[in-house]
Design an enzyme around this catalytic site. Structure first.
Site, PDB file in Angstrom:
ATOM      1  N   MET A 163     -28.070  94.809  31.569  1.00  0.00           N
ATOM      2  CA  MET A 163     -28.016  95.314  30.201  1.00  0.00           C
ATOM      3  C   MET A 163     -29.067  94.510  29.425  1.00  0.00           C
ATOM      4  O   MET A 163     -28.888  93.309  29.229  1.00  0.00           O
ATOM      5  CB  MET A 163     -26.598  95.063  29.673  1.00  0.00           C
ATOM      6  N   ARG A 291     -17.098  94.420  26.952  1.00  0.00           N
ATOM      7  CA  ARG A 291     -16.272  93.560  26.088  1.00  0.00           C
ATOM      8  C   ARG A 291     -14.879  93.347  26.676  1.00  0.00           C
ATOM      9  O   ARG A 291     -14.325  92.259  26.574  1.00  0.00           O
ATOM     10  CB  ARG A 291     -16.209  94.147  24.674  1.00  0.00           C
ATOM     11  N   TYR A 436     -21.561  85.815  24.131  1.00  0.00           N
ATOM     12  CA  TYR A 436     -22.309  87.014  24.535  1.00  0.00           C
ATOM     13  C   TYR A 436     -21.514  88.308  24.388  1.00  0.00           C
ATOM     14  O   TYR A 436     -20.359  88.289  24.051  1.00  0.00           O
ATOM     15  CB  TYR A 436     -22.933  86.859  25.917  1.00  0.00           C
ATOM     16  N   GLU A 437     -22.204  89.415  24.582  1.00  0.00           N
ATOM     17  CA  GLU A 437     -21.640  90.775  24.384  1.00  0.00           C
ATOM     18  C   GLU A 437     -21.086  90.956  22.978  1.00  0.00           C
ATOM     19  O   GLU A 437     -20.054  91.582  22.783  1.00  0.00           O
ATOM     20  CB  GLU A 437     -20.533  91.073  25.410  1.00  0.00           C
ATOM     21  N   GLY A 438     -21.804  90.427  21.999  1.00  0.00           N
ATOM     22  CA  GLY A 438     -21.325  90.463  20.624  1.00  0.00           C
ATOM     23  C   GLY A 438     -20.502  89.229  20.376  1.00  0.00           C
ATOM     24  O   GLY A 438     -19.408  89.081  20.931  1.00  0.00           O
TER      25      GLY A 438
END
Lengths: 584, 584
Positions: A163, A291, A436-438
């Site tokens: 990603m 997430r 990470y991932e927001g």
């Protein structure tokens, strides 16, 4: 020494009693072939792989880390071999559609698999962790020919996806990204630019790597409305190099066996996934799955922390405890698990691990219902609830992963700080998941601004319904009334609070941003309360001879006495956030 | 990149206004020669050394770590040179008695020095950190000839001491230690046994190392009443090797530049310090000093975390903030310091750093009063208060060091997790301080069981008096009434709570052990409340043009709105601890 045993017994408890999943499968044509024995068989296999193959590589992978030489990345010893075993076991296909060559098993079982992978070796599982999200993204938004060409490799595990969002100047703010995509006459695009912090951007596990890349078309509007998603393979169809260069890997605090790469795209060929300038929407299919996965990393760390702390606390003897269990004779020094401060932390570890497991699996179960339930109304509500739970699971679980790893380290005393026992590795590995991932701050805003205030509290009302329903059922069980009452009160208090928050947000547009972090923590605690009230209630179905029966009740009592009071503090904090917050 | 600037301006604020130390020095014959300008000059020199010599070695020392080859330990590049500069600067002598060749400056200034050393390079400062405690221990309990032979080396820095307590089977429980001391005809002893986790047990900074070792005499009773303290030099008077062998060093999560040694004593010659079998009492002189030092490590980490997070948050631009300061125009993306979640965390970092500084320096100031104040009653009360503060400072400050390092790391996002920015080093380094010199759980028991319940609440009453006195003074200052009222209420609530706790402890002997951790955190928060109420009040003396004046008031407002509510939760938790805590 650090060790890991998959908690199969508790996994079964969650599936069978907490979720009553076998009943749901039986009534769902998509899972008609699935029953509890088959599910447990899958989990036992996954446990064997995690315990036998991955866990032994956890500490050595941390010591060795990844090596980068002239654009080539070597993963730690044993990682590639473990990946081959993973592919041979058919694990990448677990929750993929049967029509596409997958096994068609529910995401619920995939969640249990992922928990085991992350708990036994977070760094290794970084390579495989994104695959299911990429599968979903491509299946939902990819052109048929693109699916035909690339989905089979993802499902079989022959290729691993990545990603590619972050750039040096664009982290939380993807709108700032600069990577460019030039359209070509043949319908493909040429991508140029730099990407940073790309997990598994380069490695030696698979021959090809499929990069899902956010970039801008030449005529794209500025900001996040001008971003498109592309699939850019490392190698083209006949194996040619496609101009994706790995410029280096990061030296990190943890997950050292995971290659975190800086990538340079040099007019690399790629294909649009989804519509032009709608890249974020397409990416979010992947991101939402990611997430939930990150939340399961938190759960995995809590579980590993709990197991190792419990075992050490049973062996280490220091000082006499003020009390010991009935019938245990005094010695020169007691096992430290008898000391009140250690019991406090061990019970917190257990309550958190088992509580998060129920909630995390519930979210996966909701995703299965949202996709496959025969009734549209159930599908819709399951989707709403899953959307609401996603940011809570990402942020609260990862916060707990770090907190409980630190708690477990403390149980080890000085031995916790040295590399030999590897609990310090759990702490280092766990920390990234809050970022990470927001980042967890982004999750908090997503929860309060979009998921709660954004739909006028509809999704949140579904959650409150769950709390009330559980409180109602618990009230009828003698041993559980002490949990049912506070749970019912909590639901009322949450409803009142959200009404206040809605009002204050109208009066002060910045208010919800100030309150978001505490609101998310409050929701996480409330979910744990739901988890423990239900666990206590359904544990009454276990035979009296089953030690889990007593343990569940004792842990529920601990949760309601010792941890639930934090709810009050978070409610106060949500209210306190009306106060001005100075600029520094 | 990680950097450190000594917070001289805030240090001056604490000395001059919060503590009114110059006034205390003026009235105290022991410090009659000291005034504020001289004190600030000392701190400026210390700042130059910390910033210019130690801070540049912080990240490189972590990368290189210590090397152990055949019993020899090499410290990281530059560490030995820095130590020579430290000795040449006369720093080891700072707070030692003038009669013994020291500079006779107050421990208060030493506390500020230590904060700077720990903040700029925790690993390096591990070598020097124990010296003052060893000085005090030897000065109090050593035979005159032993003092004559070994004190000058400690005061000049020619020798560095260690504290040798832990053995593999004896950590928190020193009563389990096995190291043996055989009396010799010449009045000396021969020590044999193994010690573990000895900071600076071997290194290349000084020719001699003076080990202060806990061991058992042949006829000693079992447990902690049979432990004696010995001084065992690495080299004897003519430089002969004394049979203290370094068996290896630990590979640790952090403070990698500090050599954590396994030592083997092979009939090494040593001399008794203090009375036979009263070794713990003698060691505690050293331990109490060490615990204050460890608290200052926590403060140092919070300060370094705060500075680095603040600087990064001013540079990094991501997304538009919902609000920006008046007069600042909108850009494509704002510095992240405008975002509410970042303001929240930056204010917490600032409030914690400056608040802990006031409290930590106050404790050192109390030690000066306890030792040197002309009036016995003041000496006694200062000692009582310092005793009470010691476990709180050790545990609460180090907990905050870790928590705020993690908060700061979060501000850096993904960059926080990579080694390049070294904020992850702050997190790793900070974690040990919650464990060593008596784990934070041990501190909590010491506070509640011994320091509060043990003296019937007398010492605690002195602390409440401080809160009430400050509340009374603040009530008279218009801008501070909003802090005075909650502080007064807090004092009442604490008094009521302690009365309850006393009662419950009588009814249930295990209760205080279950409540101790939350009680300590409650005390830490209460001290921060005192710190901020007073800081706000005395900041009114600063000229209106001084930016510190506004900043102190804004930070106090933040503390009382956003952090003080945690007090309630801790009070609830202290009460909740009456519930049973199951054995696991």
């Amino acid at each position: 020494m650090w060790s890991y045993q998959a908690p199969l017994r508790d996994m079964q408890f969650v599936l069978e009693h907490w979720l009553e999943a076998p009943e749901a499968w039986r009534r769902n044509p998509a899972f008609a072939a699935l029953d509890l024995p088959l599910a447990l068989q899958v989990l036992e296999e996954a446990a064997r792989f995690s315990q036998g193959v991955l866990a032994p590589l956890n500490a050595s992978g941390d010591r060795q880390g990844c090596q980068w030489v002239d654009g080539q990345v070597s993963t730690p010893q044993g990682f590639a071999q473990a990946y081959r075993a993973y592919v041979e076991g058919g694990w990448p296909a677990l929750a993929c559609a049967e029509a596409l060559g997958g096994q068609g098993l529910p995401q619920l079982l995939d969640a249990a698999l992922q928990e085991m992978l992350y708990a036994s070796n977070h760094a290794w599982a970084m390579y495989t962790g994104i695959a299911h999200g990429a599968y979903l993204c491509l299946k939902t938004h990819g052109a048929p020919w693109l699916q035909e060409r690339y989905l089979p490799g993802i499902i079989s595990g022959a290729s691993l996806p990545t990603m590619c969002l972050t750039e040096p100047q664009a982290g939380s703010d993807v709108g700032l990204l600069r990577c460019r995509a030039e359209p070509q006459a043949d319908g493909s695009y040429r991508l140029s630019g730099s990407k940073l912090f790309i997990s598994g951007g380069e490695h030696d596990l698979t021959a090809n790597i499929l990069h899902l890349v956010l970039a801008r078309l030449p005529d794209a509007p500025e900001g996040s409305r001008g971003i498109s998603l592309f699939l850019v393979p490392k190698r083209l169809e006949r194996g040619q190099d496609n101009g994706v260069r790995c410029d280096g890997i990061e030296h990190k605090m943890g997950i050292k066996g995971s290659a975190t790469c800086a990538l340079v795209f040099e007019a690399a060929q790629g294909w649009l996934v989804g519509e032009a300038n709608r890249g974020l929407a397409a990416m979010f299919v992947m991101m939402n799955s990611a997430r939930l996965h990150v939340g399961l990393q938190g759960l995995g760390h809590v579980e590993a922390a709990w197991q190792n702390a419990r075992d050490y606390a049973g062996e280490r003897q220091q000082m006499r405890a003020p009390l010991r269990p009935a019938g245990v004779a005094a010695q020169a020094a007691d096992p430290i698990r008898y000391h009140p401060a250690m019991r406090r932390v061990l019970l917190e570890l257990r309550a958190t691990s088992e509580g998060l497991r129920a909630i995390g699996y519930w979210a996966a179960h909701l995703l299965d219902q949202a996709e496959h339930h025969p009734e549209p109304r159930v599908r819709h509500q399951a989707d709403q609830l899953a959307q609401l739970l996603t940011p809570i699971i990402k942020a609260f679980f990862t916060e707990q992963g770090f907190r409980q790893a630190s708690n477990a380290l403390q149980v080890f005393g000085g031995y916790g700080y040295v590399a030999e026992f590897a609990i310090e590795q759990t702490l280092r590995d766990s920390r990234i998941a809050m970022i990470y991932e927001g980042s967890n701050e982004i999750q908090a805003n997503d929860l309060l601004l979009r998921k709660v205030l954004g739909d006028g509290g509809q999704g949140f009302a579904l959650l409150l319904e769950q709390l009330r329903d559980e409180a109602g059922q618990g009230a009828a069980v003698a041993e559980c009334a002490g949990f049912a009452r506070p749970l019912a009160e909590l639901a009322e208090a949450l409803q009142a609070l959200v009404a206040e928050v809605q009002q204050w947000a109208l009066e002060d547009a910045e208010y919800p941003y100030r309150a978001a972090g505490d609101f998310l923590a409050l929701c996480g605690l409330s979910l744990l309360a739901l988890a423990w009230a239900r666990a206590a209630r359904v544990s009454r179905r276990l035979p009296e001879s089953d030690p889990l029966r007593g343990a569940k009740l004792a842990t529920a009592k601990f949760f309601f006495s010792y941890l639930l009071p934090q709810v009050e503090q978070r409610m106060t904090a949500v209210r306190s956030a009306r106060a001005e917050l100075a600029f520094i």
